[in-house]
Design a protein around this motif. Structure first.
Motif, PDB file in Angstrom:
ATOM      1  N   GLN A  10       1.062  -1.212   0.029  1.00  0.00           N
ATOM      2  CA  GLN A  10       0.147  -0.001  -0.196  1.00  0.00           C
ATOM      3  C   GLN A  10       0.751   1.253   0.030  1.00  0.00           C
ATOM      4  O   GLN A  10       0.307   2.215  -0.554  1.00  0.00           O
ATOM      5  N   VAL A  11       1.981   1.060   0.769  1.00  0.00           N
ATOM      6  CA  VAL A  11       2.921   2.252   0.674  1.00  0.00           C
ATOM      7  C   VAL A  11       3.461   2.708  -0.471  1.00  0.00           C
ATOM      8  O   VAL A  11       3.667   3.730  -1.133  1.00  0.00           O
ATOM      9  N   VAL A  12       3.708   1.523  -1.275  1.00  0.00           N
ATOM     10  CA  VAL A  12       4.754   1.731  -2.510  1.00  0.00           C
ATOM     11  C   VAL A  12       3.421   2.106  -3.695  1.00  0.00           C
ATOM     12  O   VAL A  12       3.805   2.984  -4.251  1.00  0.00           O
ATOM     13  N   ILE A  13       2.313   1.460  -3.524  1.00  0.00           N
ATOM     14  CA  ILE A  13       1.320   2.103  -4.430  1.00  0.00           C
ATOM     15  C   ILE A  13       0.874   3.594  -4.308  1.00  0.00           C
ATOM     16  O   ILE A  13       0.661   4.379  -5.234  1.00  0.00           O
ATOM     17  N   ALA A  14       0.852   4.005  -3.124  1.00  0.00           N
ATOM     18  CA  ALA A  14       0.521   5.343  -3.009  1.00  0.00           C
ATOM     19  C   ALA A  14       1.673   6.273  -3.167  1.00  0.00           C
ATOM     20  O   ALA A  14       1.491   7.502  -3.832  1.00  0.00           O
ATOM     21  N   ALA A  15       2.917   5.839  -3.059  1.00  0.00           N
ATOM     22  CA  ALA A  15       3.995   6.645  -3.487  1.00  0.00           C
ATOM     23  C   ALA A  15       3.912   6.768  -5.092  1.00  0.00           C
ATOM     24  O   ALA A  15       4.359   7.929  -5.674  1.00  0.00           O
ATOM     25  N   GLU A  52      -2.178  -7.674  -4.987  1.00  0.00           N
ATOM     26  CA  GLU A  52      -2.589  -7.446  -6.372  1.00  0.00           C
ATOM     27  C   GLU A  52      -3.988  -6.836  -6.273  1.00  0.00           C
ATOM     28  O   GLU A  52      -4.502  -5.973  -7.063  1.00  0.00           O
ATOM     29  N   GLU A  53      -4.928  -6.966  -5.288  1.00  0.00           N
ATOM     30  CA  GLU A  53      -6.217  -6.572  -5.063  1.00  0.00           C
ATOM     31  C   GLU A  53      -5.866  -4.979  -4.935  1.00  0.00           C
ATOM     32  O   GLU A  53      -6.769  -4.324  -5.690  1.00  0.00           O
ATOM     33  N   ARG A  54      -4.976  -4.638  -4.310  1.00  0.00           N
ATOM     34  CA  ARG A  54      -4.884  -2.926  -3.969  1.00  0.00           C
ATOM     35  C   ARG A  54      -4.423  -2.480  -5.546  1.00  0.00           C
ATOM     36  O   ARG A  54      -4.742  -1.237  -5.705  1.00  0.00           O
ATOM     37  N   LEU A  55      -3.662  -3.176  -6.150  1.00  0.00           N
ATOM     38  CA  LEU A  55      -3.242  -2.579  -7.538  1.00  0.00           C
ATOM     39  C   LEU A  55      -4.346  -2.478  -8.430  1.00  0.00           C
ATOM     40  O   LEU A  55      -4.654  -1.380  -9.207  1.00  0.00           O
ATOM     41  N   PHE A  56      -5.247  -3.597  -8.354  1.00  0.00           N
ATOM     42  CA  PHE A  56      -6.532  -3.459  -9.162  1.00  0.00           C
ATOM     43  C   PHE A  56      -7.264  -2.088  -9.012  1.00  0.00           C
ATOM     44  O   PHE A  56      -7.836  -1.407  -9.928  1.00  0.00           O
ATOM     45  N   GLU A  57      -7.163  -1.705  -7.557  1.00  0.00           N
ATOM     46  CA  GLU A  57      -7.967  -0.621  -7.289  1.00  0.00           C
ATOM     47  C   GLU A  57      -7.247   0.744  -7.319  1.00  0.00           C
ATOM     48  O   GLU A  57      -7.993   1.805  -7.086  1.00  0.00           O
ATOM     49  N   SER A  58      -5.971   0.660  -7.639  1.00  0.00           N
ATOM     50  CA  SER A  58      -5.213   1.964  -7.513  1.00  0.00           C
ATOM     51  C   SER A  58      -5.249   2.866  -8.717  1.00  0.00           C
ATOM     52  O   SER A  58      -4.888   4.240  -8.468  1.00  0.00           O
ATOM     53  N   ALA A  75      11.014  -9.460 -16.476  1.00  0.00           N
ATOM     54  CA  ALA A  75      10.808  -8.387 -15.626  1.00  0.00           C
ATOM     55  C   ALA A  75      11.473  -7.002 -16.633  1.00  0.00           C
ATOM     56  O   ALA A  75      10.612  -5.872 -16.559  1.00  0.00           O
ATOM     57  N   ALA A  76      12.376  -7.102 -17.156  1.00  0.00           N
ATOM     58  CA  ALA A  76      13.098  -6.042 -17.958  1.00  0.00           C
ATOM     59  C   ALA A  76      12.055  -5.610 -19.242  1.00  0.00           C
ATOM     60  O   ALA A  76      11.911  -4.661 -19.463  1.00  0.00           O
ATOM     61  N   LEU A  77      11.840  -6.918 -19.709  1.00  0.00           N
ATOM     62  CA  LEU A  77      10.842  -6.470 -20.797  1.00  0.00           C
ATOM     63  C   LEU A  77       9.552  -5.899 -20.841  1.00  0.00           C
ATOM     64  O   LEU A  77       9.274  -4.896 -21.313  1.00  0.00           O
ATOM     65  N   VAL A  78       8.894  -6.221 -19.449  1.00  0.00           N
ATOM     66  CA  VAL A  78       7.908  -5.633 -19.227  1.00  0.00           C
ATOM     67  C   VAL A  78       7.682  -4.247 -18.878  1.00  0.00           C
ATOM     68  O   VAL A  78       6.705  -3.344 -18.888  1.00  0.00           O
ATOM     69  N   LEU A  79       8.906  -3.791 -18.219  1.00  0.00           N
ATOM     70  CA  LEU A  79       9.195  -2.432 -17.746  1.00  0.00           C
ATOM     71  C   LEU A  79       9.547  -1.553 -18.824  1.00  0.00           C
ATOM     72  O   LEU A  79       9.422  -0.379 -18.808  1.00  0.00           O
ATOM     73  N   THR A  80       9.871  -2.047 -19.760  1.00  0.00           N
ATOM     74  CA  THR A  80      10.624  -1.276 -21.214  1.00  0.00           C
ATOM     75  C   THR A  80       9.819  -1.402 -22.183  1.00  0.00           C
ATOM     76  O   THR A  80      10.061  -0.501 -23.152  1.00  0.00           O
ATOM     77  N   GLU A  81       9.168  -2.211 -22.430  1.00  0.00           N
ATOM     78  CA  GLU A  81       8.332  -2.490 -23.817  1.00  0.00           C
ATOM     79  C   GLU A  81       6.729  -2.376 -23.634  1.00  0.00           C
ATOM     80  O   GLU A  81       6.215  -2.687 -22.530  1.00  0.00           O
ATOM     81  N   PRO A  82       6.186  -1.697 -24.604  1.00  0.00           N
ATOM     82  CA  PRO A  82       4.522  -1.446 -24.602  1.00  0.00           C
ATOM     83  C   PRO A  82       3.980  -2.823 -24.531  1.00  0.00           C
ATOM     84  O   PRO A  82       4.631  -3.970 -25.234  1.00  0.00           O
ATOM     85  N   GLY A  83       2.714  -2.708 -24.290  1.00  0.00           N
ATOM     86  CA  GLY A  83       1.529  -3.767 -24.418  1.00  0.00           C
ATOM     87  C   GLY A  83       1.393  -4.808 -23.014  1.00  0.00           C
ATOM     88  O   GLY A  83       0.833  -5.822 -23.367  1.00  0.00           O
ATOM     89  N   HIS A  84       2.004  -4.348 -22.092  1.00  0.00           N
ATOM     90  CA  HIS A  84       1.912  -5.474 -20.773  1.00  0.00           C
ATOM     91  C   HIS A  84       0.963  -4.809 -19.873  1.00  0.00           C
ATOM     92  O   HIS A  84       0.954  -5.372 -18.776  1.00  0.00           O
ATOM     93  N   VAL A  85       0.292  -3.719 -19.910  1.00  0.00           N
ATOM     94  CA  VAL A  85      -0.136  -2.929 -18.884  1.00  0.00           C
ATOM     95  C   VAL A  85      -1.697  -3.732 -18.724  1.00  0.00           C
ATOM     96  O   VAL A  85      -2.388  -3.940 -19.639  1.00  0.00           O
ATOM     97  N   GLY A  86      -1.919  -4.095 -17.441  1.00  0.00           N
ATOM     98  CA  GLY A  86      -3.037  -4.535 -16.983  1.00  0.00           C
ATOM     99  C   GLY A  86      -2.755  -6.292 -17.005  1.00  0.00           C
ATOM    100  O   GLY A  86      -3.955  -6.983 -16.638  1.00  0.00           O
TER     101      GLY A  86
END
Length: 289
Positions: free
Chosen positions: A84-89, A121-127, A178-189
């Motif tokens: 929750q702290v990381v999501i809020a930040a 994961e639930e908190r992420l869905f709501e963020s 991890a590096a791929l989804v951080l730097t390439e489009p198409g992985h949101v959600g």
């Protein structure tokens, strides 16, 4: 700039290496000053010391980054609060993307550390954040904790029945994704299960170790009482001991495995097999954990 939390652990170091290989700039968050030097060795451009439970510290670490790879310390009783702290930040700093390092089958309530990750994961869905969730299986690298015993004594000790079937994944494959989804489009959600080759019994693991090392290796079940005694003597926290005991019991009763097709698709190749991992490991010094 990409922020990696929990950067001093084996997962954080592997992700940093993969990001650096892609030419990315990395800010690493570590918990203690004595972890700075070890993280410097993995080429993070910036290193910040801070407690993930400290909102101000995390907001400072998140300032100016476009993405966060969040790894909570292993077996941490406050994982939901930290999440929750990381999501809020991330929201406060206007971070474009948050990738959460979860676990395969987080919906398994019998394993408390899995269940906590599901709550995050639930908190992420709501963020409202642009997020991706990675759910890796058991690391192949976990056998390195017993490497000396495997090589010198020919014994692979496990705290469950040797017939227990586990699906494993190479941490290097996880870091590549991890590096791929951080730097390439198409992985949101997206939520990606990261499972390597076919599940193996511990007897089969020992057979592969034998074949690759050229010496007999046998799997040996260690009683939970013995495992607990050694864990507590090493200084492991009560929460970690109790949580791991529940995990071992779950593994023995049900096994723990998944399907490799998602990881194959993401990598654009077959995932690393356990045999290939052992062969690679035998050629180089075992990294510290």
């Amino acid at each position: 700039m990409i922020l990696v939390t929990g950067a001093s652990g084996k997962t954080g170091r592997a992700v940093i290496r993969a990001l650096i290989a892609r030419g990315e700039t990395v800010r690493a968050l570590v918990h203690r000053p004595d972890q700075v030097r070890a993280t410097q060795d993995f080429c993070a451009q910036e290193i910040i010391v801070g407690d993930m439970r400290d909102r101000a510290a995390i907001e400072s670490a998140a300032h100016g980054v476009q993405a966060i790879y969040h790894i909570c310390p292993n077996m941490h009783p406050d994982e939901v609060a930290i999440g929750q702290v990381v999501i809020a930040a991330a929201r406060s700093a206007g971070v474009e993307r948050l990738v959460y390092h979860s676990v395969l089958h987080p919906q398994t309530e019998a394993m408390p550390h899995h269940w906590q990750k599901l709550r995050v994961e639930e908190r992420l869905f709501e963020s409202g954040l642009s997020y991706t969730i990675l759910q890796p299986a058991v690391y192949m690298q976990n056998v390195l904790a017993y490497w000396n015993q495997i090589v010198e004594q020919g014994i692979y000790p496990v705290p469950y029945a040797v017939e227990t079937r586990l699906g494993m994944v190479d941490l290097e494959d996880v870091a590549e994704v991890a590096a791929l989804v951080l730097t390439e489009p198409g992985h949101v959600g997206a939520t990606y299960e990261l499972v390597g080759a076919e599940p193996l019994t511990q007897t089969e693991v020992a057979a592969i170790l034998s074949q690759q090392l050229g010496r007999p290796v046998r799997a040996q079940a260690v009683s939970l009482d013995e495992w607990e005694r050694r864990a507590r003597a090493s200084g492991m926290s009560d929460y970690a001991v109790e949580t791991l005991l529940k995990m071992f019991r779950f593994y023995e009763r049900y096994g723990f495995w998944g399907n490799s097709r998602v990881l194959t698709w993401l990598l654009g190749r077959s995932p690393t097999t356990f045999a290939a991992f052992v062969e690679r490991t035998a050629r180089k010094p075992v990294p510290s954990t």
